[in-house]
Design an enzyme around this catalytic site. Structure first.
Site, PDB file in Angstrom:
ATOM      1  N   GLY A 236       0.842  -1.181   0.000  1.00  0.00           N
ATOM      2  CA  GLY A 236       0.000   0.000   0.000  1.00  0.00           C
ATOM      3  C   GLY A 236       0.881   1.236   0.000  1.00  0.00           C
ATOM      4  O   GLY A 236       1.716   1.388   0.884  1.00  0.00           O
ATOM      5  N   THR A 237       0.697   2.105  -0.978  1.00  0.00           N
ATOM      6  CA  THR A 237       1.658   3.186  -1.215  1.00  0.00           C
ATOM      7  C   THR A 237       0.959   4.368  -1.849  1.00  0.00           C
ATOM      8  O   THR A 237      -0.073   4.205  -2.506  1.00  0.00           O
ATOM      9  CB  THR A 237       2.776   2.680  -2.156  1.00  0.00           C
ATOM     10  OG1 THR A 237       3.379   1.519  -1.599  1.00  0.00           O
ATOM     11  CG2 THR A 237       3.843   3.734  -2.399  1.00  0.00           C
TER      12      THR A 237
END
Length: 512
Positions: free
Chosen positions: A329-330
Site C-alpha cells: 500500500g503506497t
C-alpha cells in the site's frame, strides 16, 4: 502541476505553488496531506524515496529506515516474520525525508508547507470513493485479527459512529498536533524529541523493540540515481535497497529485442512478462542494503547480464523459480514548477495502514516494512539490526540521452511497481501514448511461476493468446492490484506540462 491519487492532497500542493513555493515545497505539502487524506496507504510512520530534478541534474533521496537494534533473527525463533504488530516495524523515514528535501531545496517556511495537511487533519474532509472502499476493507481485516494492540488503531481510524463511505467525514486532532510539532521543529521532534519519546514509551509498554535511540540514529541518504537506456531515453531509478533495479534489468532485456508495433500484440506482452521475471530473479536474489552487503549494480545493469537473461526468453512462459511477490500500500506524487524543478516522490506504510500499531495521542500509524526481510541469514536481504530491508517503493524519472529532462513518473503498489514502470515506459516510448493513455492502458501483473494476472479490459482474445504461450492467465475484475500511477512530462521547447493521473484511484491533476 501536481498529480497524485487524492484531489485534496493535490490541491495542497497547488496552493503551495500559488503561494510562491517551488516543486519540492509542493511535493512535501502534498506528501504531508496524503498522510491525512489517504491513510489507507501511507502515514507519518512510513518511508519515503524521491528523485528531484534541480540545478540541471537529478538528485536521489533514500529516506527508508532500518531495523531496530534489538530486532534480530533470534527474536523470531525460527518462525515467520508477521505482518502486524511491532515485529515488522522498522524506523520510519518519511518525516526526516520531508525535512531533508526542504533543507536542501525548499523555498517557503517548513511550517507553511505543512499547513494544508494540518488543516485537513483538524477540520476533517470527506472520503472519496476508492479511499472509502480501501478503508472499509482495512476495518474488516483488522477486526478479523482480534489483536489487543490494534485498539488505538480503531480509536483513531474507526471511531464510534464512523462508517467509511464516500462523503463520510474523518478528522484527527492528534494527527494535526503531531504535524504541528513536526512543522515547528523541522521534523526533529519525531526523531529526538517528545514524539520519539512517545513512540519509545508505547513500544516498551506493549512489547515493541523500536527505541528512541533507533530513531535518533536514523539519517536519510542522498544517492546517485541509476538508469537504463531505452531508445533515445534514459529511465532513472533509486539504487538498492529499492527494487527499481528490477525494472531497469527488464528494460535492458527488452532493449535488445524487436517488439511488435502494436501495444496489445500478445507476442510483445509475452516478452514483457518474461523480461520482468528476469528482473525479479536478480532483484530477489541480490538486492539488500548496500551499507551491509555489496550489490553489484554495474554488473546487474550490464549488457552482458541482459544478454544472459535473454537466453531464458522463448516462445513459451518460463518459471523463474524466485519467490512470489506480495501486496503493498503506497502513495505516489509528481510535481513540477514553472522554473523547471520536478519531483518524483513516493511514500508508504506498506500493507495498507501498515503494522496496525498506532502511537497513542499522536495519530502516528507505523509501517510494517520489515516484513520484506529475508529470514535466511546467508541472504543479502537477511534481517539484521540497523539494516534496511528490500524496498518495494520506487519513484521513476525519464530523460533523454542528451541530458534533457522529460519528467517524473511512478506506479505505486508493492511488487507491481517495477512491472508498472516498464509498462508505462513502453507505452510512452515504444507505443507513443500520451501520459493519460499510458496510465489507462490495461495492465498485466506477474504473480509467481507462470501465473499472470491481467485486467479484464485486456480482452479475451489476448488473454487466450497468452495462455497459448504457456502463461497461467487469471483475469482480475478489481483494478486495485494493478498499481496506481502519475505522470508529468515537460516539453523542452515550450515548458508546457503534460500530466496523467490514475483512473484506478481517486486521482487528480492540480494545475494552473
Amino acid at each position: 502541476m501536481v498529480a497524485t491519487s487524492q484531489p485534496l492532497a493535490a490541491q495542497a500542493g497547488l496552493r503551495t505553488l500559488q503561494a510562491g513555493g517551488n516543486a519540492v515545497d509542493a511535493a512535501i505539502a502534498t506528501a504531508a496531506a496524503l498522510t491525512v487524506t489517504e491513510p489507507t496507504s501511507n502515514g507519518l510512520g512510513g518511508d519515503l524515496f524521491a528523485l528531484v530534478w534541480a540545478g540541471g541534474q537529478l538528485h536521489g533521496l533514500n529516506a527508508s529506515g532500518a531495523a531496530p537494534a534489538a530486532l534480530t533473527l533470534d527474536v523470531l525463533a525460527g518462525g515467520d516474520m508477521p505482518k502486524h504488530g511491532w515485529t515488522p516495524v522498522t524506523v520510519p523515514g518519511a518525516v526526516r525525508g520531508w525535512a531533508d528535501l526542504h533543507a536542501r531545496f525548499g523555498r517557503l517556511p517548513f511550517a507553511d508547507v505543512l499547513a494544508p495537511a494540518i488543516s485537513y487533519a483538524r477540520g476533517g474532509y470527506p472520503l472519496s470513493p476508492v479511499l472509502a472502499a480501501n478503508w472499509a476493507r482495512a476495518i474488516r481485516s483488522y477486526r478479523s485479527l482480534g489483536l489487543p494492540l490494534l485498539e488505538e488503531w480503531f480509536r483513531v481510524f474507526a471511531p464510534e459512529g464512523f462508517v467509511p463511505a464516500p462523503g463520510a467525514l474523518w478528522r484527527s486532532e492528534a494527527h494535526a498536533r503531531t504535524l504541528e510539532r513536526i512543522a515547528q521543529t523541522h521534523g526533529a521532534a519525531f526523531y529526538e524529541g517528545e514524539l520519539a519519546g512517545s513512540i519509545d514509551a508505547h513500544a516498551r509498554a506493549t512489547g515493541g523493540l523500536l527505541r528512541a535511540a533507533d530513531l535518533a540514529a536514523h539519517r536519510s541518504e542522498w544517492v546517485t540515481p541509476i538508469h537504463a537506456r531505452y531508445g533515445d531515453h534514459l529511465v532513472h531509478e533509486i539504487p538498492p535497497n529499492g527494487q527499481g533495479i528490477a525494472a531497469l534489468i527488464a528494460l535492458n532485456v527488452l532493449h535488445g529485442l524487436d517488439l511488435p508495433d502494436r501495444r496489445d500484440d500478445p507476442q510483445g506482452l509475452h516478452l514483457q512478462i518474461e523480461a520482468m521475471k528476469r528482473g525479479f530473479t536478480d532483484a530477489h536474489a541480490q538486492v539488500g542494503d548496500p551499507r551491509h552487503v555489496p550489490v553489484d549494480v554495474e554488473r546487474l545493469l550490464s549488457d552482458g547480464n541482459a544478454a544472459a537473461h535473454r537466453r531464458f526468453l522463448g516462445e513459451t512462459a518460463h518459471d523463474p523459480a524466485t519467490r512470489a511477490p506480495s501486496t503493498g500500500g503506497t502513495v505516489y506524487l509528481a510535481a513540477a514548477d514553472d522554473q523547471g524543478q520536478m519531483v518524483s516522490l513516493i511514500q508508504s506504510n506498506y500493507m495498507g495502514f501498515g503494522s496496525g500499531v498506532v502511537v497513542p495521542g499522536t495519530g502516528i500509524a507505523l509501517h510494517n516494512r520489515g516484513h520484506n526481510f529475508h529470514l535466511d541469514p546467508a541472504h543479502p536481504n537477511a534481517l539484521a539490526p540497523g539494516k534496511r530491508p528490500y524496498h518495494t517503493i520506487i519513484p521513476g524519472f525519464l530523460s533523454r540521452v542528451d541530458g534533457t529532462p522529460v519528467g517524473p513518473f511512478g506506479v505505486m503498489g508493492g511488487f507491481m511497481q517495477p512491472q508498472g514502470h516498464i509498462q508505462v515506459v513502453l507505452n510512452t516510448l515504444r507505443y507513443g501514448m500520451n501520459p493519460q493513455q499510458a496510465l489507462d492502458a490495461p495492465r498485466w501483473q506477474w504473480l509467481q511461476g507462470r501465473a499472470v494476472e491481467v485486467e479484464h479490459a485486456l480482452g479475451a482474445q489476448i488473454s487466450r493468446a497468452l495462455a497459448a504461450r504457456g502463461h497461467d492467465v487469471r483475469v482480475q475484475l478489481d483494478p486495485g492490484s494493478f498499481g496506481r500511477g502519475q505522470i508529468i512530462w515537460r516539453r523542452p521547447e515550450t515548458g508546457v506540462l503534460e500530466g496523467g493521473t490514475e483512473s484506478r484511484a481517486d486521482g487528480h491533476i492540480a494545475v494552473y
